[in-house]
Write a protein that holds these residues in place. Sequence first.
Motif, PDB file in Angstrom:
ATOM      1  N   LEU A 139       0.852  -1.180   0.000  1.00 36.03           N
ATOM      2  CA  LEU A 139       0.000   0.000   0.000  1.00 36.03           C
ATOM      3  C   LEU A 139       0.895   1.241   0.000  1.00 36.03           C
ATOM      4  N   PHE A 140       0.663   2.136  -0.944  1.00 38.67           N
ATOM      5  CA  PHE A 140       1.461   3.359  -1.053  1.00 38.67           C
ATOM      6  C   PHE A 140       0.558   4.562  -0.787  1.00 38.67           C
ATOM      7  N   ASP A 141       0.899   5.343   0.234  1.00 43.37           N
ATOM      8  CA  ASP A 141       0.106   6.522   0.575  1.00 43.37           C
ATOM      9  C   ASP A 141       0.829   7.777   0.070  1.00 43.37           C
ATOM     10  N   GLU A 142       0.483   8.187  -1.147  1.00 45.77           N
ATOM     11  CA  GLU A 142       1.091   9.356  -1.787  1.00 45.77           C
ATOM     12  C   GLU A 142       2.612   9.339  -1.629  1.00 45.77           C
ATOM     13  N   PRO A 143       3.276   8.318  -2.172  1.00 45.76           N
ATOM     14  CA  PRO A 143       4.706   8.113  -1.907  1.00 45.76           C
ATOM     15  C   PRO A 143       5.624   9.170  -2.493  1.00 45.76           C
ATOM     16  N   THR A 144       5.142  10.000  -3.420  1.00 40.01           N
ATOM     17  CA  THR A 144       6.013  11.012  -4.033  1.00 40.01           C
ATOM     18  C   THR A 144       5.637  12.439  -3.655  1.00 40.01           C
ATOM     19  N   SER A 145       4.596  12.626  -2.855  1.00 40.56           N
ATOM     20  CA  SER A 145       4.103  13.982  -2.611  1.00 40.56           C
ATOM     21  C   SER A 145       5.053  14.825  -1.766  1.00 40.56           C
ATOM     22  N   ALA A 146       5.943  14.174  -0.988  1.00 35.64           N
ATOM     23  CA  ALA A 146       6.879  14.923  -0.155  1.00 35.64           C
ATOM     24  C   ALA A 146       8.221  15.139  -0.844  1.00 35.64           C
ATOM     25  N   LEU A 147       8.316  14.732  -2.114  1.00 41.21           N
ATOM     26  CA  LEU A 147       9.595  14.783  -2.826  1.00 41.21           C
ATOM     27  C   LEU A 147       9.692  16.003  -3.726  1.00 41.21           C
ATOM     28  N   ASP A 148      10.932  16.472  -3.910  1.00 42.59           N
ATOM     29  CA  ASP A 148      11.173  17.482  -4.936  1.00 42.59           C
ATOM     30  C   ASP A 148      10.910  16.860  -6.300  1.00 42.59           C
ATOM     31  N   PRO A 149      10.473  17.651  -7.271  1.00 39.75           N
ATOM     32  CA  PRO A 149      10.100  17.105  -8.588  1.00 39.75           C
ATOM     33  C   PRO A 149      11.161  16.218  -9.228  1.00 39.75           C
ATOM     34  N   MET A 155      13.148  14.228  -7.878  1.00 39.89           N
ATOM     35  CA  MET A 155      13.297  12.948  -7.182  1.00 39.89           C
ATOM     36  C   MET A 155      12.117  12.009  -7.418  1.00 39.89           C
ATOM     37  N   VAL A 156      11.048  12.538  -7.975  1.00 37.41           N
ATOM     38  CA  VAL A 156       9.837  11.732  -8.162  1.00 37.41           C
ATOM     39  C   VAL A 156      10.103  10.559  -9.101  1.00 37.41           C
ATOM     40  N   GLY A 157      10.824  10.823 -10.191  1.00 33.99           N
ATOM     41  CA  GLY A 157      11.053   9.795 -11.209  1.00 33.99           C
ATOM     42  C   GLY A 157      11.770   8.575 -10.682  1.00 33.99           C
ATOM     43  N   GLU A 158      12.755   8.764  -9.781  1.00 28.70           N
ATOM     44  CA  GLU A 158      13.523   7.619  -9.299  1.00 28.70           C
ATOM     45  C   GLU A 158      12.670   6.704  -8.427  1.00 28.70           C
ATOM     46  N   VAL A 159      11.690   7.272  -7.732  1.00 30.25           N
ATOM     47  CA  VAL A 159      10.787   6.444  -6.927  1.00 30.25           C
ATOM     48  C   VAL A 159       9.766   5.741  -7.823  1.00 30.25           C
ATOM     49  N   LEU A 160       9.214   6.465  -8.776  1.00 32.65           N
ATOM     50  CA  LEU A 160       8.229   5.862  -9.685  1.00 32.65           C
ATOM     51  C   LEU A 160       8.849   4.746 -10.510  1.00 32.65           C
ATOM     52  N   SER A 161      10.137   4.857 -10.829  1.00 32.09           N
ATOM     53  CA  SER A 161      10.783   3.796 -11.613  1.00 32.09           C
ATOM     54  C   SER A 161      10.856   2.498 -10.813  1.00 32.09           C
ATOM     55  N   VAL A 162      11.109   2.607  -9.498  1.00 27.08           N
ATOM     56  CA  VAL A 162      11.106   1.418  -8.648  1.00 27.08           C
ATOM     57  C   VAL A 162       9.706   0.805  -8.600  1.00 27.08           C
ATOM     58  N   MET A 163       8.684   1.646  -8.458  1.00 25.59           N
ATOM     59  CA  MET A 163       7.307   1.156  -8.402  1.00 25.59           C
ATOM     60  C   MET A 163       6.895   0.527  -9.736  1.00 25.59           C
ATOM     61  N   THR A 164       7.350   1.104 -10.828  1.00 19.72           N
ATOM     62  CA  THR A 164       7.048   0.548 -12.150  1.00 19.72           C
ATOM     63  C   THR A 164       7.669  -0.836 -12.306  1.00 19.72           C
ATOM     64  N   GLU A 165       8.902  -0.987 -11.813  1.00 12.92           N
ATOM     65  CA  GLU A 165       9.574  -2.286 -11.871  1.00 12.92           C
ATOM     66  C   GLU A 165       8.823  -3.318 -11.045  1.00 12.92           C
ATOM     67  N   LEU A 166       8.331  -2.902  -9.875  1.00 18.99           N
ATOM     68  CA  LEU A 166       7.552  -3.812  -9.029  1.00 18.99           C
ATOM     69  C   LEU A 166       6.284  -4.276  -9.754  1.00 18.99           C
ATOM     70  N   ALA A 167       5.626  -3.351 -10.441  1.00 21.66           N
ATOM     71  CA  ALA A 167       4.406  -3.694 -11.188  1.00 21.66           C
ATOM     72  C   ALA A 167       4.714  -4.723 -12.262  1.00 21.66           C
ATOM     73  N   LYS A 168       5.835  -4.550 -12.965  1.00 25.07           N
ATOM     74  CA  LYS A 168       6.230  -5.499 -14.012  1.00 25.07           C
ATOM     75  C   LYS A 168       6.489  -6.882 -13.441  1.00 25.07           C
ATOM     76  N   GLU A 169       6.973  -6.908 -12.191  1.00 28.88           N
ATOM     77  CA  GLU A 169       7.289  -8.174 -11.541  1.00 28.88           C
ATOM     78  C   GLU A 169       6.058  -8.860 -10.945  1.00 28.88           C
ATOM     79  N   GLY A 170       4.897  -8.167 -10.982  1.00 27.38           N
ATOM     80  CA  GLY A 170       3.659  -8.786 -10.512  1.00 27.38           C
ATOM     81  C   GLY A 170       3.269  -8.465  -9.092  1.00 27.38           C
ATOM     82  N   MET A 171       3.922  -7.479  -8.459  1.00 25.87           N
ATOM     83  CA  MET A 171       3.536  -7.109  -7.103  1.00 25.87           C
ATOM     84  C   MET A 171       2.162  -6.444  -7.096  1.00 25.87           C
ATOM     85  N   THR A 172       1.302  -6.905  -6.228  1.00 25.31           N
ATOM     86  CA  THR A 172      -0.001  -6.279  -6.051  1.00 25.31           C
ATOM     87  C   THR A 172       0.193  -4.967  -5.299  1.00 25.31           C
TER      88      THR A 172
END
Length: 315
Positions: free
Chosen positions: A234-244, A246-263
Amino acid sequence: MTEINLEKTENTQPLSIGETLITVKSLCKQFDETRVLTGIDIEIKKGDVVAVIGPSGCGKSTFLRCLNLLEQPTAGEICIGGEDLFRCYSLYTAEKIAEIKKQIKAAKKKGEPLPEELTASLTALQAEYKAQKAEEKQIAKIAAKNLNKHREKVGMVFQQFNLFPHMTILKNMTVAPVRLKKLSQEEAEKQALELLEKVGLQDRANDYPSALSGGQKQRVAIVRALLMNPDVLLFDEPTSALDPEMVGEVLSVMTELAKEGMTMVVVTHEMGFAKEVANRVIFIDEGKIMEEADPVTFFGSPKHPRLKDFLSKVL
């Protein structure tokens, strides 16, 4: 970025992709006299990436926190992995009883005869209420006993990272699985270092959180949750506290997790992520799901007037 391996290591039979993992029915959350959630109904399947969007104060984060019992729901039902986590319908039954009593009181005041069906309904509802309360008490007792086990299966990544400032990154990651006896210290450290390498932070294991950027802290928070081997994140606005930047590096990790099948269930303001990574998008407003669809339909052909208005302001 290296692929993140999500293969289960426990001796449990994992759900297959597409099987129902989370069921939520008539979920209500009330603070004093204010109902923040007014009836959430949703099924989330293994492998789903559900983006949750909506205006501020609509109940998105409260919904997420109810799934992990960080907020105690007021009414409704939550079932995760086939286990009843919460069930309470007696509130709704009590409201029906109150309405019938109100009608009976009004009839008596007017001197009118009471309809038999009204008194029969009251008797039936009172019996139902008593049975519900007994069942709810039993479910709550079992859920309380298994709460820590449940939270091991349902990982949470917060807006503000929630890393322990007095612990190194490696200690932040290993303290929970070791304390809960899921892994030995040696196993936990080995897996933690592997995960840190996969998010490009292998050289920061012995640093303290204060030495990391916001994006690095959030990547640590994500792999810390992964080390518990959860069924869903569960992710509660995981990028809202980040400078713009830095957002991409977090979203890239989440995108990789999605590709791997993480719910994943992600409360987010990042519409690009919702469009490109999620397979389902839900719009919450006034404490309930107003619209739900795949990203193409959701963003391309919104139906609810409130969603149309919301998208016109954020896109």
